[in-house]
Design a protein around this motif. Structure first.
Motif, short mmCIF file in Angstrom:
data_model
loop_
_atom_site.label_atom_id
_atom_site.label_comp_id
_atom_site.label_asym_id
_atom_site.label_seq_id
_atom_site.Cartn_x
_atom_site.Cartn_y
_atom_site.Cartn_z
N GLN A 104 -5.53 -11.73 25.70
CA GLN A 104 -5.94 -10.63 26.57
C GLN A 104 -5.45 -10.85 27.99
O GLN A 104 -5.05 -9.93 28.68
N LEU A 116 1.72 3.16 18.65
CA LEU A 116 0.68 3.90 19.37
C LEU A 116 -0.31 4.45 18.36
O LEU A 116 0.07 4.81 17.25
N LEU A 117 -1.57 4.51 18.76
CA LEU A 117 -2.58 5.04 17.85
C LEU A 117 -2.49 6.57 17.85
O LEU A 117 -2.65 7.20 18.89
N ARG A 120 -5.31 8.84 19.41
CA ARG A 120 -5.68 8.75 20.82
C ARG A 120 -4.62 9.41 21.68
O ARG A 120 -3.45 9.41 21.33
N PHE A 128 -5.82 0.97 25.93
CA PHE A 128 -6.30 0.20 24.77
C PHE A 128 -6.55 -1.27 25.10
O PHE A 128 -7.60 -1.82 24.79
N GLU A 131 -9.56 -1.69 27.17
CA GLU A 131 -10.76 -1.47 26.37
C GLU A 131 -11.11 -2.74 25.61
O GLU A 131 -12.28 -3.14 25.54
N ILE A 132 -10.07 -3.38 25.05
CA ILE A 132 -10.28 -4.64 24.33
C ILE A 132 -10.85 -5.69 25.27
O ILE A 132 -11.74 -6.46 24.91
N LYS A 134 -12.73 -5.15 27.60
CA LYS A 134 -14.03 -4.65 28.04
C LYS A 134 -14.06 -4.39 29.55
O LYS A 134 -15.04 -4.67 30.24
N ARG A 176 1.18 0.55 28.12
CA ARG A 176 0.03 -0.13 27.54
C ARG A 176 0.10 -1.62 27.82
O ARG A 176 -0.90 -2.25 28.15
N ALA A 177 1.32 -2.18 27.68
CA ALA A 177 1.47 -3.61 27.92
C ALA A 177 1.30 -3.94 29.40
O ALA A 177 0.77 -4.97 29.75
#
Lengths: 440, 236
Positions: A104, A116-117, A120, A128, A131-132, A134, A176-177
């Motif tokens: 993380q 990609l999801l 979403r 994402f 979110e992981i 938190k 995202r990365a």
């Protein structure tokens, strides 16, 4: 932050890894091990060092172990042996829980098919990783939006992945990365699924982004052109082993094996080679204190448009046109005959940008960063360098090679010129046990 | 019945309208009004309650088991034949073991129905999770997601359309079983059919048969609409 060191990494796929490891230690080949115990050697004694803030391209054909090696770095693939150290943390020794936290914190990953999801929005996808971790929702949203802006997707954050083109989806993948603020980006064939034009744009953009972000990037690719375009060091792999490592121009100029030679055979050499590699270090160099008569004696029988003049300790003095030398009085010193236009080129300059000047000026003086003469560059040298095909007998003429290798600091200087910054200077030296570069 | 039928019908019609659109809503409205008109309201409600209870229980059991089967290759290998057997046994065979434990009545019927209807939701849950693209699962791992985060943020949401297809099948099987379970004392439309067979009342049996069909169509359309909503954006 973000320095990765891999030592002796091996990976065995199959039932009996212990036996295969023994066989590997005995020096059996991949095929022999497969025949003896049915295990597949994925990686074998790989040692790679990625200096912080640098792009490293892992290259090879499919099955060469490049993606496996990438996944060993964050232990998505568990290496069978060896040690992975990231910023002083021994990743191989981390417990599962610590490993997740470490991923993380340190790693962002970009995938070949974007990953990609579909359920979403782009914003949801980019957030994402946060979110992981938190991260509180409001803060996560803000950071995700910043990453979206960074990759130029502003205005698309409410769309779903299937509403975007491939290139835009991969931008989202990159965002995202980046959003997770990881030190290290692992990019697995990140641009391979894009069409050629978009791919080139993305390569240029990644390079541009890297100038400000200064992340450590490990990029897997099977495309040498891409590796060159990204401008980082290259590690060439075959059958799970490192075949050659170095800067693109080093690999193109001196392929270590037949395999590498074939790999680089069709490469656009102009785009890769640098003036210092092409320069002719054997051309006669005159001294500014010599007289015209002395110079004519030295040059007897040699033809050429101009001569290079350098003072003591090779400091470049200027260019002497052949016509002016011919017209000069015998007792005139060369210093007074030199061209006004110095006609110099830095050794690290790319050949591509010099072709016009070489054609127009006839002879260029290639100098290092301290102004010392490396050699002369004529259209003949350029043609010779471009025609050189590894393994085709002639390759790069020995004299040229000598001009480079006689200056041990040369490699370092070129790096200094490369787009990714001064921090790479010491790094290149300390890197991978560079397989013999002087194979030419 | 404490609640007047028209309120139940109105609520059901509105709910299905909301889920599946106007057509499903109207179908529910007129279908249920028709059943009320046939004086089958009491039986319809009994059947519906049995089906919903049995389905709910089947889902509570089936979805976690399906997740387990998806994540453990071993569990899948061992129990997959059991699922095959559960689905190939003739449905009324399930009535036999239920009787000695729970006796005649709704409890036995419910038990048999659950056993009979649980395999599809297990199977489709497992299938849905296994079919989540490996790269997406890997993405969760790569960003440091725990197993639970991976399951709840990636695997289950993406498997949801498939799971909903399982819910639909389970509900249909539950309905068919509830009718058969009338043989061991379950109430509802099944009992009306069963009685008319014994008394050779073709007309009454036909009415109840139509009632079952209407109920089946309503439940099917409603759950299919739910499944369609679960599908990710843009994939029809």
């Amino acid at each position: 932050m973000g320095r990765i060191t891999l030592q002796g990494i091996g990976k065995i796929f199959g039932h009996d890894p212990a036996r295969a490891m023994d066989l590997m230690a005995q020096g059996k080949s991949k095929a022999e091990i497969a025949a003896l115990c049915g295990a597949v050697v994925g990686l074998r004694d790989v040692a790679v060092e990625v200096p912080e803030g640098e792009i490293l391209v892992l290259m090879g054909l499919s099955g060469s172990g490049k993606s496996t090696l990438l996944r060993c770095m964050n232990r998505l693939v568990e290496p069978s042996c060896g040690r992975i150290v990231v910023d002083g943390t021994d990743v191989t020794a981390l417990s599962r829980r610590d490993l997740l936290a470490f991923r993380q914190k340190m790693f962002g990953m970009v995938f070949q098919h974007f990953a990609l999801l579909p359920n979403r929005t782009i914003l949801g996808n980019v957030g994402f990783g946060l979110e992981i971790k938190k991260v509180p929702a409001a803060q996560a949203r803000e950071r995700a939006m910043r990453a979206i802006e960074l990759v130029g997707l502003k205005g698309w954050e409410a769309k779903y992945p299937n509403e975007l083109s491939g290139g835009m989806q991969q931008r989202a993948g990159l965002a995202r990365a980046l959003a997770a603020d990881a030190e290290i980006l692992l990019m697995d064939e990140a641009f391979s699924a894009l069409d050629p034009l978009i791919r080139r744009d993305m390569q240029a953009e990644l390079r541009e982004l890297q100038k400000t972000l200064k992340k450590t990037i490990v990029f897997v690719s099977h495309d040498l052109d891409e590796a060159i375009a990204l401008g980082g060091r290259i590690v060439l792999m075959k059958d799970g082993e490192v075949v050659q490592a170095g800067r693109p121009e080093e690999i193109v100029a001196a392929p270590a094996t037949e395999y590498v030679a074939r790999f680089v055979a069709h490469i656009d050499r102009v785009a890769v080679l640098r003036a210092g590699q092409v320069a002719d270090g054997t051309a006669p160099v005159l001294s500014p204190t010599q007289t015209a008569a002395e110079a004519r004696a030295v040059l007897a029988g040699r033809g050429g448009e101009a001569w290079l003049v350098a003072g003591p300790d090779d400091r470049f003095a200027g260019r002497l046109p052949a016509v002016r030398l011919a017209a000069a009085r015998p007792d005139e010193t060369l210093a007074s005959l030199l061209d006004r236009d110095p006609g110099t080129v830095e050794a690290g300059a790319g050949l591509a940008g010099l072709l016009g000047r070489v054609a127009a000026e006839g002879v260029l003086a290639v100098v290092d960063t301290e102004g010392r003469l490396v050699g002369s560059l004529t259209s003949r040298d350029v043609v010779l360098a471009l025609s050189a095909r590894p393994g085709a007998g002639g390759s790069v003429p020995g004299g040229h090679e000598a001009a480079i290798s006689s200056e041990p600091a040369g490699a370092e200087r070129w790096t200094g010129q490369s787009p990714n910054s001064p921090s790479t200077r010491s790094a290149t030296r300390a890197s991978i046990g560079s397989p013999t570069m002087a194979a030419g | 019945m404490a609640v007047p039928p028209w309120i139940v019908i109105a609520v059901a019609a509105l709910a299905t309208w909301k889920i599946g659109g106007r057509r499903v809503g109207l179908l529910t409205l007129f279908g249920l009004l028709f059943l009320w008109n046939l004086r089958l309201w009491q039986a319809t409600v009994e059947t519906l309650v049995l089906v919903i209870l049995a389905t709910a229980a089947a889902l509570v059991i089936g979805i976690p088991v399906g997740i387990w089967f998806a994540l453990s290759r071993r569990a899948w290998r061992i129990f997959s034949p059991v699922l095959d057997m559960m689905q190939t046994l003739p449905s009324f065979v399930y009535l036999i073991p239920a009787l000695p434990f729970f006796g005649l009545g709704a409890v036995s019927a419910c038990f048999a129905t659950i056993v009979f209807s649980v395999p599809p939701v297990i199977r489709l849950t497992a299938l849905g999770i296994r079919n989540v693209p490996a790269e997406l699962v890997e993405a969760s791992d790569a960003f440091g997601g725990s197993s639970a985060q991976k399951l709840f943020k990636v695997q289950l949401p993406l498997a949801l359309p498939t799971i909903m297809a399982g819910v639909n099948q389970t509900m249909m099987l539950a309905l068919s079983m509830v009718v058969i379970a009338a043989m061991i004392g379950a109430g509802g439309l099944g009992r009306v059919v069963w009685q008319s067979i014994q008394r050779l009342e073709a007309g009454a049996g036909f009415e109840a048969g139509i009632g079952i069909v209407i109920l089946a169509v309503i439940l099917d359309r409603a759950t299919q609409a739910l499944a369609a909503r679960a599908r990710p954006h843009g994939t029809a």
